[in-house]
Write a protein that holds these residues in place. Structure first.
Motif, PDB file in Angstrom:
ATOM      1  N   VAL A  39      33.712  -2.509  36.707  1.00  9.28           N
ATOM      2  CA  VAL A  39      32.586  -1.919  37.161  1.00  9.28           C
ATOM      3  C   VAL A  39      31.446  -3.331  38.417  1.00  9.28           C
ATOM      4  N   SER A  66      34.326   9.536  32.290  1.00  9.33           N
ATOM      5  CA  SER A  66      33.782   8.535  31.953  1.00  9.33           C
ATOM      6  C   SER A  66      32.816   8.908  31.468  1.00  9.33           C
ATOM      7  N   ASN A  90      35.209   5.080  25.468  1.00  4.98           N
ATOM      8  CA  ASN A  90      35.195   4.132  25.273  1.00  4.98           C
ATOM      9  C   ASN A  90      36.656   3.504  24.710  1.00  4.98           C
ATOM     10  N   PRO A  91      37.992   3.627  25.393  1.00  5.40           N
ATOM     11  CA  PRO A  91      39.678   3.599  25.288  1.00  5.40           C
ATOM     12  C   PRO A  91      40.077   2.052  24.779  1.00  5.40           C
ATOM     13  N   ASN A 115      36.344  -7.852  31.127  1.00  4.59           N
ATOM     14  CA  ASN A 115      35.375  -7.257  31.118  1.00  4.59           C
ATOM     15  C   ASN A 115      34.905  -6.474  30.242  1.00  4.59           C
ATOM     16  N   ASN A 116      36.156  -6.426  28.888  1.00  5.27           N
ATOM     17  CA  ASN A 116      35.593  -4.688  28.047  1.00  5.27           C
ATOM     18  C   ASN A 116      36.263  -5.569  26.768  1.00  5.27           C
ATOM     19  N   LEU A 117      35.400  -5.123  25.908  1.00  5.94           N
ATOM     20  CA  LEU A 117      34.983  -5.729  24.647  1.00  5.94           C
ATOM     21  C   LEU A 117      36.092  -6.326  24.067  1.00  5.94           C
ATOM     22  N   HIS A 149      31.704 -14.524  23.311  1.00  6.14           N
ATOM     23  CA  HIS A 149      30.098 -13.527  23.897  1.00  6.14           C
ATOM     24  C   HIS A 149      29.523 -12.776  23.383  1.00  6.14           C
ATOM     25  N   VAL A 150      28.039 -12.479  22.981  1.00  5.18           N
ATOM     26  CA  VAL A 150      28.274 -11.422  22.651  1.00  5.18           C
ATOM     27  C   VAL A 150      27.120 -11.371  23.341  1.00  5.18           C
ATOM     28  N   PHE A 151      26.965 -10.173  23.849  1.00  2.00           N
ATOM     29  CA  PHE A 151      26.235  -9.567  25.253  1.00  2.00           C
ATOM     30  C   PHE A 151      24.482  -9.231  24.427  1.00  2.00           C
ATOM     31  N   GLY A 207      24.841  -4.390  20.663  1.00  2.00           N
ATOM     32  CA  GLY A 207      25.539  -2.760  21.167  1.00  2.00           C
ATOM     33  C   GLY A 207      26.671  -1.628  21.138  1.00  2.00           C
ATOM     34  N   ARG A 213      28.711   1.902  21.291  1.00  5.13           N
ATOM     35  CA  ARG A 213      29.721   2.330  21.690  1.00  5.13           C
ATOM     36  C   ARG A 213      30.556   2.655  20.885  1.00  5.13           C
ATOM     37  N   TYR A 229      34.155   3.622  20.677  1.00  8.56           N
ATOM     38  CA  TYR A 229      35.186   2.986  20.986  1.00  8.56           C
ATOM     39  C   TYR A 229      36.499   4.306  20.038  1.00  8.56           C
ATOM     40  N   VAL A 250      29.256  -4.253  18.132  1.00  8.68           N
ATOM     41  CA  VAL A 250      29.904  -5.195  18.989  1.00  8.68           C
ATOM     42  C   VAL A 250      30.338  -5.857  17.321  1.00  8.68           C
ATOM     43  N   ARG A 265      23.641  -8.180  29.066  1.00 10.88           N
ATOM     44  CA  ARG A 265      24.350  -8.310  29.654  1.00 10.88           C
ATOM     45  C   ARG A 265      23.639  -6.706  30.989  1.00 10.88           C
ATOM     46  N   ASP A 319      23.509  -2.694  30.522  1.00  9.62           N
ATOM     47  CA  ASP A 319      24.250  -2.448  29.669  1.00  9.62           C
ATOM     48  C   ASP A 319      22.551  -1.291  28.946  1.00  9.62           C
TER      49      ASP A 319
HETATM   50  C1  UD1 Z   1      32.327  -0.193  30.780  1.00  5.48           C
HETATM   51  C2  UD1 Z   1      32.065  -0.313  31.920  1.00  5.48           C
HETATM   52  C3  UD1 Z   1      32.252   1.658  31.753  1.00  5.48           C
HETATM   53  C4  UD1 Z   1      33.064   2.201  31.299  1.00  5.48           C
HETATM   54  C5  UD1 Z   1      33.739   1.636  30.322  1.00  5.48           C
HETATM   55  C6  UD1 Z   1      35.108   1.883  29.397  1.00  5.48           C
HETATM   56  C7  UD1 Z   1      30.154  -1.320  32.368  1.00  5.48           C
HETATM   57  C8  UD1 Z   1      28.912  -1.565  32.222  1.00  5.48           C
HETATM   58  N1  UD1 Z   1      30.971  -0.414  31.857  1.00  5.48           N
HETATM   59  O1  UD1 Z   1      31.089   0.328  29.472  1.00  5.48           O
HETATM   60  O2  UD1 Z   1      31.300   2.370  33.253  1.00  5.48           O
HETATM   61  O3  UD1 Z   1      33.401   3.168  31.324  1.00  5.48           O
HETATM   62  O4  UD1 Z   1      33.877   0.583  30.108  1.00  5.48           O
HETATM   63  O5  UD1 Z   1      35.451   1.175  28.673  1.00  5.48           O
HETATM   64  O6  UD1 Z   1      30.867  -2.582  32.532  1.00  5.48           O
HETATM   65  N2  UD1 Z   1      30.093  -7.042  24.657  1.00  5.48           N
HETATM   66  C9  UD1 Z   1      30.753  -7.910  24.674  1.00  5.48           C
HETATM   67  N3  UD1 Z   1      30.809  -9.460  25.196  1.00  5.48           N
HETATM   68  C10 UD1 Z   1      31.667  -8.934  26.116  1.00  5.48           C
HETATM   69  C11 UD1 Z   1      31.956  -7.865  26.889  1.00  5.48           C
HETATM   70  C12 UD1 Z   1      31.297  -6.664  25.796  1.00  5.48           C
HETATM   71  O7  UD1 Z   1      29.019  -8.195  24.075  1.00  5.48           O
HETATM   72  O8  UD1 Z   1      32.693 -10.014  26.321  1.00  5.48           O
HETATM   73  C13 UD1 Z   1      29.575  -5.953  24.653  1.00  5.48           C
HETATM   74  C14 UD1 Z   1      28.818  -5.154  25.591  1.00  5.48           C
HETATM   75  O9  UD1 Z   1      27.622  -5.910  25.832  1.00  5.48           O
HETATM   76  C15 UD1 Z   1      28.629  -3.856  25.150  1.00  5.48           C
HETATM   77  C16 UD1 Z   1      30.236  -3.564  24.744  1.00  5.48           C
HETATM   78  O10 UD1 Z   1      29.980  -4.904  23.794  1.00  5.48           O
HETATM   79  O11 UD1 Z   1      27.821  -3.638  24.429  1.00  5.48           O
HETATM   80  C17 UD1 Z   1      31.105  -2.931  24.710  1.00  5.48           C
HETATM   81  O12 UD1 Z   1      31.570  -3.633  25.963  1.00  5.48           O
HETATM   82  P1  UD1 Z   1      32.281  -2.760  27.482  1.00  5.48           P
HETATM   83  O13 UD1 Z   1      34.121  -2.891  26.351  1.00  5.48           O
HETATM   84  O14 UD1 Z   1      32.706  -3.607  28.539  1.00  5.48           O
HETATM   85  O15 UD1 Z   1      32.245  -1.228  27.569  1.00  5.48           O
HETATM   86  P2  UD1 Z   1      30.679  -0.545  27.690  1.00  5.48           P
HETATM   87  O16 UD1 Z   1      29.884  -1.584  28.546  1.00  5.48           O
HETATM   88  O17 UD1 Z   1      30.147   0.467  27.321  1.00  5.48           O
END
Ligand code: UD1
Ligand code: NAD
Length: 333
Positions: A86, A124, A178-179, A197-199, A215-217, A228, A230, A232, A268, A291, A294
């Motif tokens: 993204v 998505s 969120n896979p 980038n993803n959690l 880092h918890v955003f 946040g 999601r 999963y 998270v 972030r 978000d």
């Molecule tokens: C992200 C994408 C989305 C995509 C999805 C698929 C963004 C803005 N969106 O969504 O387009 O379809 O992945 O999986 O990137 N978090 C933390 N610390 C981190 C990483 C994430 O606290 O280091 C938090 C985020 O703030 C969020 C949650 O974890 O609340 C999930 O984040 P992430 O895995 O990046 O997924 P999405 O933001 O839902």
């Protein structure tokens, strides 16, 4: 069926190839290796005991696609090939519009030349306009907040138009939430390049010591613990959703849209706790600011997929955590 899986050496594509082979379908894969390792082909074959046909090629290349269709009797396509970061899509939109739109258009045009009419698309949850309240269902408004998301909305729009123009067309858009997770063999999983980038991949790299802490955003969202929420979904459940959709809708005509999610939201901190419980590994974290872009809470209404496709996610968050960690440990060996 003989299924062409574009991007089939990637994270979701490789698990879907396994699920297809396990249901006795044949699999042809095309991947340009932009975000995948060549040896994933052998891993798919090792898990299933079956062989697949692999083309190293680019879906935006009409000649390469033409050759694949000429050499194989393809019944249907599952189109995973695309870019998905993204943040990068905001910085370099042209790269995303070019690859994601062009690859879908080229594949669809080539399909038409060969009278192949069934196209399953990796969409998505990001296609839902951001101001709508979860659980999100398929009738809700579309809209995106970044170029990556717009490519998904645009390709869905194109599929809608094709379904009107071409009475033979069967378009199936699967909107993934969120896979996470990995194959139980530990041979397949998510392997991001650079800092994730993803959690879940981030947590895995904290767990193995590559990264210092998570880092918890934000912890001031309107959610039970402020972090946040999601939906999963285990990648093996997601893969099975593709097989269910294909097998159910193969003979149908028109445009179909399904959420593939669990219907459950996890915060998270809940995911961090589940990971710690499943693996016994402690995940240090620090609460930081939100972030940009978000949302507080995003989860699916998965009822339509269950009703129409007879599919629902059955694997737990803990299973997903354990399998992600098992795969991650394998990377260091
Ligand atoms: C992200 C994408 C989305 C995509 C999805 C698929 C963004 C803005 N969106 O969504 O387009 O379809 O992945 O999986 O990137 N978090 C933390 N610390 C981190 C990483 C994430 O606290 O280091 C938090 C985020 O703030 C969020 C949650 O974890 O609340 C999930 O984040 P992430 O895995 O990046 O997924 P999405 O933001 O839902
Ligand atoms: P991935 O990067 O692991 O897989 C994509 C694969 O496509 C890679 O192997 C890459 O090498 C290949 N590829 C990219 N462009 C190509 C091209 N032009 N020609 C041939 N191959 C090409 O990503 P993934 O997580 O498996 O995602 C698969 C699809 O699902 C993507 O379209 C993505 O946008 C979508 N999606 C993913 C998520 C997620 O969180 N992983 C969520 C929603 C939707």
């Amino acid at each position: 069926m003989n299924v062409l899986v574009t991007g089939g050496l990637g994270y979701i594509g490789s698990h879907t190839a396994v699920a297809l082979l396990e249901r006795n379908h044949d699999v042809v894969v095309v991947d340009n290796l932009y975000n995948a390792d060549r040896d994933v082909k052998e891993r798919i074959e090792k898990i299933t005991g079956k062989s697949i046909k692999f083309y190293e090629g680019d879906c935006v290349d009409p000649e390469a696609m033409e050759r694949i269709f000429a050499e194989n009797d393809i019944d249907c396509v599952i189109h995973f090939a695309g870019y998905k970061a993204v943040g990068e899509s905001v910085r370099i939109p042209t790269k995303y519009y070019r690859n994601n739109l062009d690859s879908a258009l080229t594949v669809l045009e080539t399909m038409k030349n060969h009278n192949c009419n069934v196209f399953v698309f990796s969409s998505s949850a990001t296609v839902y306009r951001a101001d709508q309240k979860s659980p999100l269902n398929e009738t809700m408004e579309l809209g995106a907040s970044n170029p990556y998301g717009w490519t998904k909305v645009m390709i869905e729009r194109f599929m809608e138009d094709l379904a009107v123009a071409d009475e033979d067309f069967c378009g199936i858009s699967l909107r993934y939430f969120n896979p996470i997770g990995a194959h139980e063999s530990t041979l397949l999983g998510e392997k991001p390049v650079g800092i994730p980038n993803n959690l879940m991949p981030y947590i895995c790299q904290v767990a193995d010591g590559t990264l210092e802490y998570l880092h918890v955003f934000g912890d001031d969202y309107d959610t039970p613990d402020g972090t946040g929420v999601r939906d999963y979904i285990h990648v093996v459940d997601l893969a099975l959703g593709h097989v269910a959709a294909l097998e159910k809708l193969y003979e149908q005509k028109g445009m179909f849209k399904y959420n593939l999610g669990t219907g459950r939201g996890t915060s998270v901190l809940e995911l961090v706790n589940a990971f710690q419980e499943a693996t016994g590994v402690e995940i240090p974290y620090q609460i930081e600011g939100r972030r940009p872009g978000d949302l507080a809470t995003v989860y699916a209404d998965p009822a339509k997929a269950e009703q129409d496709l007879g599919w629902k996610a059955t694997r737990t968050i803990k299973e997903a955590c354990a399998s992600s960690w098992a795969f991650q440990q394998g990377l260091k060996k």
